[in-house]
Design a protein around this motif. Structure first.
Motif, mmCIF file in Angstrom:
data_model
loop_
_atom_site.group_PDB
_atom_site.id
_atom_site.type_symbol
_atom_site.label_atom_id
_atom_site.label_comp_id
_atom_site.label_asym_id
_atom_site.label_seq_id
_atom_site.Cartn_x
_atom_site.Cartn_y
_atom_site.Cartn_z
ATOM 1 N N MET A 1 0.844 -1.203 0.000
ATOM 2 C CA MET A 1 0.000 0.000 0.000
ATOM 3 C C MET A 1 0.873 1.243 0.000
ATOM 4 O O MET A 1 1.931 1.278 0.622
ATOM 5 C CB MET A 1 -0.904 -0.012 1.242
ATOM 6 N N TYR A 2 0.448 2.268 -0.691
ATOM 7 C CA TYR A 2 1.185 3.534 -0.740
ATOM 8 C C TYR A 2 1.199 4.172 0.633
ATOM 9 O O TYR A 2 0.184 4.276 1.303
ATOM 10 C CB TYR A 2 0.498 4.470 -1.735
ATOM 11 N N ARG A 3 2.394 4.577 1.099
ATOM 12 C CA ARG A 3 2.524 5.295 2.362
ATOM 13 C C ARG A 3 3.306 6.580 2.134
ATOM 14 O O ARG A 3 4.401 6.546 1.582
ATOM 15 C CB ARG A 3 3.268 4.434 3.392
ATOM 16 N N PRO A 4 2.776 7.719 2.555
ATOM 17 C CA PRO A 4 3.536 8.955 2.418
ATOM 18 C C PRO A 4 4.819 8.882 3.223
ATOM 19 O O PRO A 4 4.858 8.303 4.304
ATOM 20 C CB PRO A 4 2.598 10.025 2.986
ATOM 21 N N THR A 5 5.890 9.470 2.714
ATOM 22 C CA THR A 5 7.157 9.509 3.426
ATOM 23 C C THR A 5 7.655 10.936 3.490
ATOM 24 O O THR A 5 7.331 11.774 2.660
ATOM 25 C CB THR A 5 8.214 8.644 2.712
ATOM 26 N N ALA A 6 8.487 11.209 4.482
ATOM 27 C CA ALA A 6 8.924 12.576 4.706
ATOM 28 C C ALA A 6 9.823 13.095 3.596
ATOM 29 O O ALA A 6 9.881 14.277 3.342
ATOM 30 C CB ALA A 6 9.660 12.665 6.047
ATOM 31 N N ASP A 7 10.559 12.227 2.938
ATOM 32 C CA ASP A 7 11.547 12.698 1.960
ATOM 33 C C ASP A 7 11.189 12.317 0.542
ATOM 34 O O ASP A 7 12.045 12.212 -0.316
ATOM 35 C CB ASP A 7 12.931 12.132 2.311
ATOM 36 N N ARG A 250 4.984 18.534 4.295
ATOM 37 C CA ARG A 250 5.225 17.143 3.894
ATOM 38 C C ARG A 250 5.623 16.292 5.097
ATOM 39 O O ARG A 250 5.232 15.128 5.207
ATOM 40 C CB ARG A 250 6.289 17.073 2.800
ATOM 41 N N THR A 251 6.386 16.866 6.028
ATOM 42 C CA THR A 251 6.734 16.142 7.258
ATOM 43 C C THR A 251 5.482 15.889 8.079
ATOM 44 O O THR A 251 5.283 14.798 8.629
ATOM 45 C CB THR A 251 7.754 16.953 8.073
ATOM 46 N N ARG A 252 4.619 16.899 8.170
ATOM 47 C CA ARG A 252 3.343 16.708 8.877
ATOM 48 C C ARG A 252 2.544 15.563 8.279
ATOM 49 O O ARG A 252 1.989 14.728 8.995
ATOM 50 C CB ARG A 252 2.501 17.989 8.787
ATOM 51 N N ALA A 253 2.496 15.528 6.970
ATOM 52 C CA ALA A 253 1.712 14.489 6.303
ATOM 53 C C ALA A 253 2.298 13.103 6.556
ATOM 54 O O ALA A 253 1.562 12.127 6.738
ATOM 55 C CB ALA A 253 1.652 14.769 4.801
ATOM 56 N N ALA A 254 3.629 13.013 6.567
ATOM 57 C CA ALA A 254 4.264 11.713 6.796
ATOM 58 C C ALA A 254 4.078 11.243 8.228
ATOM 59 O O ALA A 254 3.899 10.050 8.479
ATOM 60 C CB ALA A 254 5.753 11.804 6.463
ATOM 61 N N GLU A 255 4.095 12.188 9.171
ATOM 62 C CA GLU A 255 3.991 11.815 10.586
ATOM 63 C C GLU A 255 2.559 11.531 11.005
ATOM 64 O O GLU A 255 2.327 10.806 11.979
ATOM 65 C CB GLU A 255 4.577 12.933 11.452
ATOM 66 N N ASN A 256 1.584 12.086 10.286
ATOM 67 C CA ASN A 256 0.181 11.875 10.651
ATOM 68 C C ASN A 256 -0.638 11.587 9.399
ATOM 69 O O ASN A 256 -1.142 12.506 8.752
ATOM 70 C CB ASN A 256 -0.372 13.104 11.374
ATOM 71 N N PRO A 257 -0.781 10.326 9.026
ATOM 72 C CA PRO A 257 -1.505 9.971 7.797
ATOM 73 C C PRO A 257 -2.956 10.422 7.767
ATOM 74 O O PRO A 257 -3.560 10.467 6.698
ATOM 75 C CB PRO A 257 -1.404 8.433 7.764
ATOM 76 N N THR A 258 -3.545 10.777 8.925
ATOM 77 C CA THR A 258 -4.943 11.213 8.939
ATOM 78 C C THR A 258 -5.072 12.734 9.044
ATOM 79 O O THR A 258 -6.174 13.239 9.239
ATOM 80 C CB THR A 258 -5.710 10.551 10.100
ATOM 81 N N ASP A 259 -3.972 13.456 8.927
ATOM 82 C CA ASP A 259 -4.014 14.923 8.878
ATOM 83 C C ASP A 259 -4.468 15.295 7.464
ATOM 84 O O ASP A 259 -3.663 15.415 6.536
ATOM 85 C CB ASP A 259 -2.625 15.493 9.180
ATOM 86 N N ILE A 260 -5.765 15.487 7.283
ATOM 87 C CA ILE A 260 -6.281 15.634 5.919
ATOM 88 C C ILE A 260 -5.823 16.933 5.269
ATOM 89 O O ILE A 260 -5.635 16.989 4.052
ATOM 90 C CB ILE A 260 -7.824 15.507 5.890
#
Length: 328
Positions: A1-7, A250-260
């Motif tokens: 499954m696709y997972r956002p990453t910080a970098d 982008r760091t926020r998105a990687a650290e919290n996948p439900t931060d819409i």
């Protein structure tokens, strides 16, 4: 499954013109001297004979004229560069399509053509392996558009995405005609621009995003099912959202996948940078991880991005299937 990453991407503050696959044109800022025996360039940047029919916004470029005709012009207006060869049937099929679009868009971009047989140093510098190859130049920086012959609807989608990115980077000028217009086709006259979109088009050209949004919204009040107005509104809203995105999102998105909010902003920036499938995948994953109002907000946001890219785009068709699976 696709997972956002910080970098995953180097930056989110501006659309990224230096992602993997982009071409560094710094080595071309000084035009190369023509090789002995190479065809000379006619006045005005024209190429040697044998090129496809041109048009009012089509310019044949050679090694000596590349700096002035492509790099310098790209400061004010998007420049599309078509690498072609008279030996390539695919090139000869694509060239008339791009020429028609350049006429239809009436100076919103300049189409330039480079014959790789007559200009091998340019082809080598850009890394051309097969033709046709089409790239775009904005302020001297290049992102590949597509390779191989495509149909007119697909070519139009690439042009629309290019113009959206150009506006986001403050490139809103128009080029004056640079060549003679194509002879009129008695069987198929060029349609006149639709006056309904004039206010929105003028606002976009002036960099007035709020004015363009208001113009499109007014159109949609009168004709709610106007597909072109819907797409235009979505494009301008996307540009506005991505003008001042904080670098840490982008760091926020990687650290919290439900931060819409963070997921939607990063998806917007990815789309602006040409990472269409990544943007879609990010939002579909967010839909899978959320529920209720949050889930519905992300779903609506994804549908807006579908409007930007175009309903007929294969990436949208695939993402719609994935969205349906995620929802049900």
């Amino acid at each position: 499954m696709y997972r956002p990453t910080a970098d995953r991407r180097p930056s989110v503050s501006q659309p990224n013109f230096t992602r993997p696959g982009a071409i560094d044109l710094s080595s071309l800022r000084k035009p190369a001297a023509p090789r002995p025996g190479a065809p000379g360039a006619p006045a005005g940047g024209g190429a040697a004979g044998g090129a496809p029919a041109g048009g009012a916004y089509v310019l044949n470029v050679t090694e000596p004229t590349f700096q002035a005709d492509v790099i310098e012009r790209s400061i004010q207006v998007p420049v599309i560069v078509e690498f072609w060869s008279p030996r390539s049937e695919a090139s000869l099929a694509l060239s008339p399509i791009l020429a028609r679009l350049s006429t239809e868009y009436a100076g919103k971009f300049l189409l330039t053509r480079i014959d790789i047989d007559a200009n091998p140093q340019l082809a080598q510098a850009v890394g051309v392996q097969t033709v046709p190859l089409v790239i775009a130049v904005l302020r001297g920086q290049v992102v590949p558009l597509f390779q191989g012959a495509v149909g007119e609807p697909e070519a139009r989608q690439y042009v629309d995405q290019l113009l959206t990115v150009a506006v986001a980077n403050g490139i809103t000028g128009r080029t004056d005609p640079v060549g003679p217009a194509e002879p009129a086709d008695a069987d198929a006259a060029e349609p006149e621009p639709d006056p309904r979109y004039e206010a929105a088009d003028n606002a976009v050209a002036a960099g007035d995003l709020d004015g363009a949004i208001a113009a499109y919204e007014l159109l949609l009040k009168e004709t709610p099912n106007d597909a072109e107005a819907k797409a235009g509104l979505s494009r301008v809203q996307l540009v506005k959202r991505t003008r001042d995105v904080p670098a840490e999102v982008r760091t926020r998105a990687a650290e919290n996948p439900t931060d819409i909010e963070a997921q939607q902003l990063v998806a917007d920036v990815d789309l602006m940078g040409g990472h269409v499938e990544d943007a879609f995948a990010r939002l579909i994953t967010t839909i899978q991880l959320t529920a209720g109002d949050d889930r519905d907000e992300v779903r609506k946001h994804l549908l807006e991005l579908f409007e930007v890219v175009g309903a007929d785009d294969e990436r949208v068709v695939k993402a719609r299937r994935r969205l349906m699976a995620a929802l049900f």
